[in-house]
Design a protein around this motif. Structure first.
Motif, mmCIF file in Angstrom:
data_model
loop_
_atom_site.group_PDB
_atom_site.id
_atom_site.type_symbol
_atom_site.label_atom_id
_atom_site.label_comp_id
_atom_site.label_asym_id
_atom_site.label_seq_id
_atom_site.Cartn_x
_atom_site.Cartn_y
_atom_site.Cartn_z
ATOM 1 N N TRP A 11 -39.125 29.740 59.585
ATOM 2 C CA TRP A 11 -40.108 30.581 60.280
ATOM 3 C C TRP A 11 -39.439 31.588 61.214
ATOM 4 O O TRP A 11 -40.011 32.047 62.179
ATOM 5 N N GLY A 12 -38.202 31.913 60.902
ATOM 6 C CA GLY A 12 -37.493 32.940 61.656
ATOM 7 C C GLY A 12 -36.452 32.356 62.592
ATOM 8 O O GLY A 12 -36.292 31.136 62.701
ATOM 9 N N VAL A 13 -35.734 33.236 63.289
ATOM 10 C CA VAL A 13 -34.747 32.797 64.273
ATOM 11 C C VAL A 13 -35.486 32.288 65.496
ATOM 12 O O VAL A 13 -36.322 32.985 66.072
ATOM 13 N N ARG A 14 -35.156 31.054 65.912
ATOM 14 C CA ARG A 14 -35.872 30.417 67.020
ATOM 15 C C ARG A 14 -34.877 29.952 68.077
ATOM 16 O O ARG A 14 -33.685 29.731 67.793
ATOM 17 N N ALA A 15 -35.358 29.779 69.283
ATOM 18 C CA ALA A 15 -34.529 29.330 70.410
ATOM 19 C C ALA A 15 -34.778 27.850 70.668
ATOM 20 O O ALA A 15 -35.923 27.387 70.658
ATOM 21 N N PHE A 16 -33.685 27.089 70.917
ATOM 22 C CA PHE A 16 -33.781 25.650 71.140
ATOM 23 C C PHE A 16 -33.034 25.276 72.414
ATOM 24 O O PHE A 16 -32.016 25.884 72.763
ATOM 25 N N PRO A 17 -33.507 24.245 73.126
ATOM 26 C CA PRO A 17 -32.950 23.905 74.434
ATOM 27 C C PRO A 17 -31.618 23.163 74.353
ATOM 28 O O PRO A 17 -31.259 22.576 73.325
ATOM 29 N N VAL B 297 -37.629 33.689 69.765
ATOM 30 C CA VAL B 297 -36.412 34.227 70.355
ATOM 31 C C VAL B 297 -36.697 35.520 71.114
ATOM 32 O O VAL B 297 -36.071 35.820 72.137
ATOM 33 N N VAL B 298 -37.679 36.274 70.659
ATOM 34 C CA VAL B 298 -38.026 37.533 71.329
ATOM 35 C C VAL B 298 -38.608 37.273 72.713
ATOM 36 O O VAL B 298 -38.327 37.989 73.676
ATOM 37 N N ASP B 299 -39.402 36.206 72.844
ATOM 38 C CA ASP B 299 -40.065 35.912 74.112
ATOM 39 C C ASP B 299 -39.231 35.013 75.030
ATOM 40 O O ASP B 299 -39.411 35.055 76.247
ATOM 41 N N ALA B 300 -38.341 34.215 74.476
ATOM 42 C CA ALA B 300 -37.672 33.177 75.267
ATOM 43 C C ALA B 300 -36.525 33.705 76.123
ATOM 44 O O ALA B 300 -36.227 33.141 77.185
ATOM 45 N N LEU C 123 -30.475 39.219 62.195
ATOM 46 C CA LEU C 123 -30.256 39.935 63.447
ATOM 47 C C LEU C 123 -31.387 40.916 63.750
ATOM 48 O O LEU C 123 -31.340 41.615 64.771
ATOM 49 N N ARG C 124 -32.381 40.962 62.896
ATOM 50 C CA ARG C 124 -33.439 41.961 63.056
ATOM 51 C C ARG C 124 -34.237 41.763 64.343
ATOM 52 O O ARG C 124 -34.809 42.718 64.881
ATOM 53 N N ASP D 23 -20.660 46.622 59.666
ATOM 54 C CA ASP D 23 -21.791 47.517 59.909
ATOM 55 C C ASP D 23 -22.679 46.996 61.031
ATOM 56 O O ASP D 23 -23.081 47.750 61.934
ATOM 57 N N GLN D 24 -23.008 45.696 60.975
ATOM 58 C CA GLN D 24 -23.877 45.121 62.004
ATOM 59 C C GLN D 24 -23.200 45.115 63.371
ATOM 60 O O GLN D 24 -23.849 45.321 64.397
ATOM 61 N N THR D 25 -21.885 44.899 63.384
ATOM 62 C CA THR D 25 -21.155 44.946 64.647
ATOM 63 C C THR D 25 -21.183 46.351 65.215
ATOM 64 O O THR D 25 -21.425 46.556 66.414
#
Length: 415
Positions: free
Chosen positions: A25-31, A101-104, A125-126, A165-167
């Motif tokens: 469900w996408g890149v997510r942030a974990f504690p 990840v956008v909000d955290a 990385l989007r 390229d991404q760098t």
């Protein structure tokens, strides 16, 4: 290296941090707490940590070096075993959806990504497009697939081009392992129209175990062997060593020293393995081993007459530093990265000079010569020193008041 980074940030550092993981469900942030549980279980599952006396690959290699007939062992692995390990890891960490990840992430957060391969997938990385305030620091170990594409697959060259390229498009800072790699990386970024990026050239530390006293295997005392360590692929120049061993065998016959090839197969690796295993009588003196634990690798290098590193090109060359840390002599190709990181007493030979390599190897077989060991005063970075330098670099990126990423259009360059 990645495990050391994770332990530093989530266990040893007092800085506020979270982990970013790609999920369905996408890149997510974990504690932090969940990451630490996962790291603990991951280390329990990791064969790198086995004691040498528990390492089946090491046991088989010892028997072969002692002249016993042992079937060639391939590292175990299956889809079922992988699924079981992943299930075990999930049980240890518990299931969580993670946070957006956008909000955290707090404004101005530094995002450290040292995985390199993940940079080849722009989709991962989007999320940075929605958070231009985030300051990404990426690690590029080298740009070898772009400098010498003849040594890699076309897919690897294309993927590496995407990493650069991404760098160029997103990074606020770059970590490399040597000044040699730094020059090559900066040249590739420049070809893509990237502005000059703050870059930290920071040599990798050897595993802590390699800073301890050498511990050669008693059962192999008196058995002459050399070690070449690294992925089995054309860039590492195993084919030249095979020709050297053929010449040694013509001169020395049964007294030919053993060559231990420690590493997993890379691109065209099976072809190289086949050549070593199907070269007649000399093949009995060449032993390929994959999947050694760190303690077993240390024991292997401790007892070697020398470590051989004939690579055509490297960004760093960690085995050269590991061997020197144990006092094991090193014969290495005369290339810039090796000159930068190797022990001063390293024997340098051009990677295409087969007779020069033969001469260097024969020197270690001279019965009239005193045993050759390197001074163990050679002192590579410790992880503590490494992370102290990294912390200073991160603080520099945090204080950088230049405008954040404008997401420029990057020139596409494929090696």
């Amino acid at each position: 290296m990645e495990l050391a980074y994770a332990r530093h940030f989530f266990q040893d550092s007092r800085e506020e941090c979270c982990a970013l993981l790609p999920t369905a469900w996408g890149v997510r942030a974990f504690p932090r707490e969940r990451v630490l549980r996962g790291l603990t279980r991951l280390e329990e599952l990791w064969s790198e940590n086995k004691r040498h006396d528990e390492d089946e690959a090491w046991r088989h290699l010892k028997l072969r070096l002692q002249g016993q007939a042992v079937p060639l062992r391939r590292p175990p692995g299956s889809s079922l075993a992988l699924a079981q390990r992943m299930t075990s890891l999930l049980r240890a960490t518990g299931f969580e959806w993670g946070d957006s990840v956008v909000d955290a992430l707090k404004p101005g957060t530094v995002y450290v990504n040292v995985g390199q391969i993940g940079l080849a997938f722009p989709l991962l990385l989007r999320w940075l497009d929605r958070r231009p305030d985030i300051r990404p620091i990426f690690m590029l170990h080298d740009v070898i697939p772009l400098e010498t594409p003849e040594y890699v697959s076309a897919t690897a060259a294309k993927g590496h081009s995407a990493m650069v390229d991404q760098t160029a498009r997103r990074a606020a800072g770059v970590i490399v392992t040597t000044r040699t790699a730094q020059a090559a990386v900066q040249a590739e970024l420049g070809r893509r129209g990237a502005h000059a990026l703050p870059t930290l050239a920071l040599p990798l530390p050897v595993p802590t175990l390699f800073r301890e006293s050498p511990d050669p295997e008693p059962a192999l005392a008196g058995i002459a062997y050399f070690v070449v360590c690294g992925a089995i692929e054309p860039r590492k120049n195993h084919a030249m060593l095979l020709e050297v061993w053929k010449r040694l065998h013509r001169k020395l016959g049964p007294s030919t020293p053993h060559l231990v090839v420690a590493g997993a197969s890379g691109w065209q690796g099976q072809q190289i393995r086949d050549g070593m295993q199907r070269s007649g009588a000399v093949s009995a003196h060449i032993h390929i081993v994959s999947g050694l634990s760190t303690p077993a690798l240390k024991r292997l290098i401790s007892g070697a007459l020398a470590l051989l590193m004939p690579s055509f090109i490297e960004g760093f060359g960690l085995p050269v530093v590991e061997a020197a840390s144990l006092g094991t002599p090193v014969v290495a190709s005369d290339i810039p990265a090796h000159r930068e990181v190797a022990h001063p007493a390293t024997v340098f030979v051009d990677p295409i000079d087969g007779p020069g390599w033969e001469k260097a190897i024969l020197r270690f077989l001279d019965d009239d010569a005193a045993p050759i060991r390197l001074s163990r005063e050679f002192s590579p970075y410790t992880w503590g020193e490494y992370f102290a330098s990294l912390s200073s670099f991160i603080q520099t990126i945090e204080r950088d008041d230049r405008p954040q990423r404008a997401l420029p259009s990057v020139k596409k360059t494929v090696g």
